[in-house]
Design a protein around this motif. Sequence first.
Motif, PDB file in Angstrom:
ATOM      1  N   GLY A  55      55.840 -36.601 -78.390  1.00  0.00           N
ATOM      2  CA  GLY A  55      54.407 -36.531 -78.194  1.00  0.00           C
ATOM      3  C   GLY A  55      53.990 -36.699 -76.737  1.00  0.00           C
ATOM      4  O   GLY A  55      53.196 -35.911 -76.210  1.00  0.00           O
ATOM      5  N   THR A  56      54.518 -37.710 -76.072  1.00  0.00           N
ATOM      6  CA  THR A  56      54.135 -37.942 -74.680  1.00  0.00           C
ATOM      7  C   THR A  56      54.694 -36.853 -73.762  1.00  0.00           C
ATOM      8  O   THR A  56      54.059 -36.486 -72.772  1.00  0.00           O
ATOM      9  N   GLY A  57      55.861 -36.322 -74.105  1.00  0.00           N
ATOM     10  CA  GLY A  57      56.411 -35.221 -73.313  1.00  0.00           C
ATOM     11  C   GLY A  57      55.524 -33.995 -73.376  1.00  0.00           C
ATOM     12  O   GLY A  57      55.246 -33.362 -72.353  1.00  0.00           O
ATOM     13  N   LEU A  58      55.040 -33.674 -74.571  1.00  0.00           N
ATOM     14  CA  LEU A  58      54.153 -32.513 -74.723  1.00  0.00           C
ATOM     15  C   LEU A  58      52.804 -32.747 -74.048  1.00  0.00           C
ATOM     16  O   LEU A  58      52.210 -31.822 -73.481  1.00  0.00           O
ATOM     17  N   LEU A  59      52.320 -33.986 -74.077  1.00  0.00           N
ATOM     18  CA  LEU A  59      51.075 -34.308 -73.367  1.00  0.00           C
ATOM     19  C   LEU A  59      51.251 -34.127 -71.858  1.00  0.00           C
ATOM     20  O   LEU A  59      50.348 -33.638 -71.167  1.00  0.00           O
ATOM     21  N   ALA A  60      52.427 -34.518 -71.360  1.00  0.00           N
ATOM     22  CA  ALA A  60      52.705 -34.339 -69.934  1.00  0.00           C
ATOM     23  C   ALA A  60      52.768 -32.859 -69.567  1.00  0.00           C
ATOM     24  O   ALA A  60      52.310 -32.452 -68.489  1.00  0.00           O
ATOM     25  N   GLY A  90      61.537 -32.281 -70.558  1.00  0.00           N
ATOM     26  CA  GLY A  90      62.735 -33.101 -70.672  1.00  0.00           C
ATOM     27  C   GLY A  90      62.525 -34.313 -71.557  1.00  0.00           C
ATOM     28  O   GLY A  90      63.379 -34.660 -72.372  1.00  0.00           O
ATOM     29  N   VAL A  91      61.373 -34.965 -71.409  1.00  0.00           N
ATOM     30  CA  VAL A  91      61.060 -36.127 -72.246  1.00  0.00           C
ATOM     31  C   VAL A  91      60.954 -35.710 -73.713  1.00  0.00           C
ATOM     32  O   VAL A  91      61.481 -36.378 -74.610  1.00  0.00           O
ATOM     33  N   GLY A 121      73.680 -37.313 -78.533  1.00  0.00           N
ATOM     34  CA  GLY A 121      73.673 -38.320 -77.484  1.00  0.00           C
ATOM     35  C   GLY A 121      73.844 -37.683 -76.117  1.00  0.00           C
ATOM     36  O   GLY A 121      73.157 -38.042 -75.150  1.00  0.00           O
ATOM     37  N   PHE A 122      74.747 -36.703 -76.038  1.00  0.00           N
ATOM     38  CA  PHE A 122      74.957 -35.983 -74.781  1.00  0.00           C
ATOM     39  C   PHE A 122      73.710 -35.187 -74.402  1.00  0.00           C
ATOM     40  O   PHE A 122      73.280 -35.179 -73.245  1.00  0.00           O
ATOM     41  N   GLY A 123      73.113 -34.529 -75.402  1.00  0.00           N
ATOM     42  CA  GLY A 123      71.899 -33.754 -75.150  1.00  0.00           C
ATOM     43  C   GLY A 123      70.762 -34.634 -74.673  1.00  0.00           C
ATOM     44  O   GLY A 123      69.977 -34.232 -73.806  1.00  0.00           O
ATOM     45  N   HIS A 124      70.665 -35.835 -75.235  1.00  0.00           N
ATOM     46  CA  HIS A 124      69.622 -36.772 -74.823  1.00  0.00           C
ATOM     47  C   HIS A 124      69.767 -37.128 -73.346  1.00  0.00           C
ATOM     48  O   HIS A 124      68.777 -37.124 -72.597  1.00  0.00           O
ATOM     49  N   VAL A 125      70.990 -37.408 -72.934  1.00  0.00           N
ATOM     50  CA  VAL A 125      71.241 -37.778 -71.536  1.00  0.00           C
ATOM     51  C   VAL A 125      70.906 -36.618 -70.606  1.00  0.00           C
ATOM     52  O   VAL A 125      70.250 -36.798 -69.571  1.00  0.00           O
ATOM     53  N   ILE A 126      71.347 -35.414 -70.965  1.00  0.00           N
ATOM     54  CA  ILE A 126      71.109 -34.249 -70.114  1.00  0.00           C
ATOM     55  C   ILE A 126      69.619 -33.936 -70.021  1.00  0.00           C
ATOM     56  O   ILE A 126      69.076 -33.712 -68.926  1.00  0.00           O
ATOM     57  N   ALA A 127      68.929 -33.937 -71.168  1.00  0.00           N
ATOM     58  CA  ALA A 127      67.493 -33.631 -71.175  1.00  0.00           C
ATOM     59  C   ALA A 127      66.715 -34.654 -70.352  1.00  0.00           C
ATOM     60  O   ALA A 127      65.840 -34.298 -69.555  1.00  0.00           O
TER      61      ALA A 127
END
Length: 210
Positions: A55-60, A90-91, A121-127
């Motif tokens: 949600g906050t990523g899309l708001l940004a 990314g968020v 987990g890897f995708g989270h770190v990269i994003a």
Amino acid sequence: MTRPLLLAGALAGPLYVGIGTVEAIVRDGFDIRKHSLSLLANGTNGWIHSAMLVGTGLLAVAGAIGLSRSFPPGQRSRWAVGGLLVYGAGVAAAGLMRADPALGFPPGTPDELPETISWHGFGHVIAGSVGFIGLIVACFVLSRWFGRRRSTGWSRFSLVTGIVYFLALVGLGAGSGTAVVNLGFTVAVILGWTWITMLMLRARAEGSLR
């Protein structure tokens, strides 16, 4: 639509910091000195943190679009807008890919870093990392942009925010799980969101970024 978009971007930071703070306080076994906020996506109520990230990523992202319309004619900074778009995306992407349990959280998890990392987990770190780099770029570019227009306060604010975020990101990569690094990164996140919120509110109040 510019003013509503800027308002959306301004709301992202307070929501992120507010919800994250409440989670850090009420979630059993969570210790901000030891655990990164990303670990809150695990456990029974982990969906709250994931939804907050998306949600906050899309708001940004919405705020970045509004900001792109707020530059004076012929003076729009594509790198600054692009950096903020990357940060928001990314968020949001990090929220769709859960960080792996680690360091004893949630309760019952081994008190150490996992030996292997999952795809999400890897995708989270990269994003997250790509998003953070986007924010750093936006800070540095806008520091120069404001400097050229003799807006010294905003130039310095942007520069300091970018430097603090860069150092925190380097520290996180070098020593995740230590109290100094975790607390330092938490300060950087709060500063980064504060900068975004104030930037959006300035553009919204004055009708343009100048």
